[in-house]
Write a protein that holds these residues in place. Structure first.
Motif, mmCIF file in Angstrom:
data_model
loop_
_atom_site.group_PDB
_atom_site.id
_atom_site.type_symbol
_atom_site.label_atom_id
_atom_site.label_comp_id
_atom_site.label_asym_id
_atom_site.label_seq_id
_atom_site.Cartn_x
_atom_site.Cartn_y
_atom_site.Cartn_z
ATOM 1 N N ILE A 53 -2.989 -11.374 1.035
ATOM 2 C CA ILE A 53 -3.652 -10.690 -0.076
ATOM 3 C C ILE A 53 -2.636 -10.415 -1.195
ATOM 4 C CG2 ILE A 53 -4.789 -8.535 -0.774
ATOM 5 C CD1 ILE A 53 -6.741 -10.056 0.792
ATOM 6 N N LYS A 54 -1.389 -10.117 -0.814
ATOM 7 C CA LYS A 54 -0.349 -9.838 -1.813
ATOM 8 C C LYS A 54 -0.182 -11.010 -2.780
ATOM 9 C CE LYS A 54 4.469 -8.432 -2.322
ATOM 10 N NZ LYS A 54 5.718 -8.087 -1.644
ATOM 11 N N LYS A 69 -12.687 -4.662 -2.320
ATOM 12 C CA LYS A 69 -12.998 -5.352 -1.055
ATOM 13 C C LYS A 69 -12.194 -4.756 0.107
ATOM 14 C CE LYS A 69 -13.928 -10.063 0.456
ATOM 15 N NZ LYS A 69 -13.953 -11.483 0.089
ATOM 16 N N ILE A 70 -10.934 -4.431 -0.171
ATOM 17 C CA ILE A 70 -10.073 -3.821 0.857
ATOM 18 C C ILE A 70 -10.591 -2.427 1.223
ATOM 19 C CG2 ILE A 70 -7.759 -2.919 1.332
ATOM 20 C CD1 ILE A 70 -6.715 -5.157 -0.607
ATOM 21 N N ILE A 71 -10.958 -1.637 0.210
ATOM 22 C CA ILE A 71 -11.477 -0.284 0.458
ATOM 23 C C ILE A 71 -12.770 -0.350 1.265
ATOM 24 C CG2 ILE A 71 -12.498 1.765 -0.640
ATOM 25 C CD1 ILE A 71 -9.429 1.678 -0.778
ATOM 26 N N ASN A 72 -13.624 -1.293 0.958
ATOM 27 C CA ASN A 72 -14.869 -1.455 1.727
ATOM 28 C C ASN A 72 -14.565 -1.732 3.195
ATOM 29 O OD1 ASN A 72 -16.355 -1.088 -0.590
ATOM 30 N ND2 ASN A 72 -16.659 -3.263 -0.988
ATOM 31 N N GLU A 73 -13.542 -2.552 3.436
ATOM 32 C CA GLU A 73 -13.142 -2.862 4.817
ATOM 33 C C GLU A 73 -12.533 -1.639 5.485
ATOM 34 O OE1 GLU A 73 -13.292 -5.751 7.842
ATOM 35 O OE2 GLU A 73 -14.145 -5.717 5.825
ATOM 36 N N ILE A 147 -0.769 -4.297 1.558
ATOM 37 C CA ILE A 147 -1.269 -5.654 1.320
ATOM 38 C C ILE A 147 -0.455 -6.770 1.987
ATOM 39 C CG2 ILE A 147 -2.606 -5.109 -0.754
ATOM 40 C CD1 ILE A 147 -0.309 -6.193 -2.415
ATOM 41 N N GLU A 148 0.724 -6.453 2.526
ATOM 42 C CA GLU A 148 1.455 -7.477 3.286
ATOM 43 C C GLU A 148 0.898 -7.631 4.703
ATOM 44 O OE1 GLU A 148 5.683 -7.061 3.131
ATOM 45 O OE2 GLU A 148 5.781 -7.695 1.036
ATOM 46 N N ASN A 149 0.087 -6.676 5.121
ATOM 47 C CA ASN A 149 -0.553 -6.761 6.443
ATOM 48 C C ASN A 149 -2.039 -7.086 6.347
ATOM 49 O OD1 ASN A 149 1.700 -6.387 8.015
ATOM 50 N ND2 ASN A 149 1.499 -4.174 8.094
ATOM 51 N N LYS A 156 -12.914 -13.583 4.498
ATOM 52 C CA LYS A 156 -12.906 -12.241 5.107
ATOM 53 C C LYS A 156 -11.507 -11.653 5.106
ATOM 54 C CE LYS A 156 -15.282 -10.467 8.219
ATOM 55 N NZ LYS A 156 -15.838 -9.967 9.484
ATOM 56 N N ILE A 157 -11.422 -10.347 4.931
ATOM 57 C CA ILE A 157 -10.133 -9.656 5.045
ATOM 58 C C ILE A 157 -9.785 -9.512 6.518
ATOM 59 C CG2 ILE A 157 -8.988 -7.422 4.744
ATOM 60 C CD1 ILE A 157 -10.357 -7.237 2.032
ATOM 61 N N CYS A 158 -8.565 -9.883 6.853
ATOM 62 C CA CYS A 158 -8.100 -9.837 8.247
ATOM 63 C C CYS A 158 -6.897 -8.905 8.350
ATOM 64 C CB CYS A 158 -7.690 -11.235 8.708
ATOM 65 S SG CYS A 158 -8.895 -12.524 8.324
#
Length: 280
Positions: A53-54, A69-73, A147-149, A156-158
């Motif tokens: 993501i970074k 999108k990250i906050i939703n996850e 965001i490095e993880n 999809k965000i993993c």
């Protein structure tokens, strides 16, 4: 991917598999375990590729779309019930993390006697506030949610590096994302991400913002200690470049109206020369 672990294999490899399996069962994407051989110190897991993501965010002008999108996850992650498989983020654990600041960072600037004095005065204020956050320890906390993880695979965000997850305060992962020392988010963007999280949550306690500042300070001080340890003990210099940014974030969070006493203490002991020291 082959993951090899030379020490603490039970804690690291077994935890990693257990938490990854749990997250996948709750439709939160984490690496699937393909083969597990704890006795031989290794596991084989699903490879998400190199789509960090970074890297994606760096190329985009409208970064906020990805942060949404990250906050939703994250909200989805905090809704899962995980009390039976994870330990709580205890006062002892939080204080042990804080001690890394005293053990590894302060010796760069102060004598042993002075460190004892600084530690006593900071702890008198900060631990009191940390204790106040503990009653809200009710959600899944990744503990390294930056965001490095976070990776993108098939849209999809993993989540990766999940082995240290605990039950903790809902501000913790949000704060880790917003006050990430590895990226230079402007305050406007930090506030926008924070506001979106609050807007999407119906149950935000009135202490939420104060706890955000308190736990951010705790975590950022821990980071100063860890990055100096990586430099001194493990000969990894690359983390030193983040220390100035870490101090800027500490200053930002110390500006909370309820933290005037702590802010004055930091101004007394940590001069501009310390905060802006050029390490490399």
């Amino acid at each position: 991917l082959l993951v090899y672990c030379s020490k603490d294999r039970k804690k690291n490899l077994e935890n990693y598999c257990k938490i990854n399996d749990f997250l996948n069962s709750k439709k939160i994407k984490a690496p699937i375990t393909i083969k597990k051989n704890i006795k031989e110190n290794y596991i084989i897991i699903e490879d998400f590729g190199d789509n960090l993501i970074k890297k994606i965010i760096k190329k985009k002008k409208n970064k906020f779309l990805y942060f949404k999108k990250i906050i939703n996850e994250l909200i989805k992650l905090q809704k899962i019930k995980s009390n039976k498989i994870l330990p709580k983020y205890s006062e002892k654990l939080l204080v042990n993390e804080l001690n890394l600041f005293y053990q590894w960072y302060l010796p760069e600037f102060f004598s042993f006697k002075k460190i004892k004095e600084i530690k006593k005065k900071i702890n008198l204020i900060l631990i009191k506030y940390i204790k106040q956050t503990l009653k809200f320890n009710k959600v899944f906390v990744h503990r390294d949610f930056h965001i490095e993880n976070l990776m993108l695979s098939k849209g999809k965000i993993c989540l990766i590096d999940n082995q240290d997850a605990v039950i903790g305060h809902p501000v913790y992962d949000l704060m880790s994302l917003i006050d990430d020392v590895r990226i230079n988010l402007k305050k406007y963007d930090q506030d926008k991400i924070y506001s979106y999280y609050v807007q999407e949550n119906k149950k935000i306690p009135k202490e939420f913002n104060f706890h955000f500042h308190v736990l951010s300070i705790q975590r950022l001080l821990k980071i100063l200690g860890i990055f100096l340890r990586l430099h001194r003990r493990d000969k990894k210099k690359k983390y030193l470049k983040y220390l100035t940014r870490t101090w800027k974030l500490i200053e930002l969070r110390l500006n909370h109206q309820k933290l005037k006493d702590l802010n004055e203490l930091f101004k007394k002991y940590f001069t501009k020369d310390i905060r802006t020291k050029k390490w490399i």
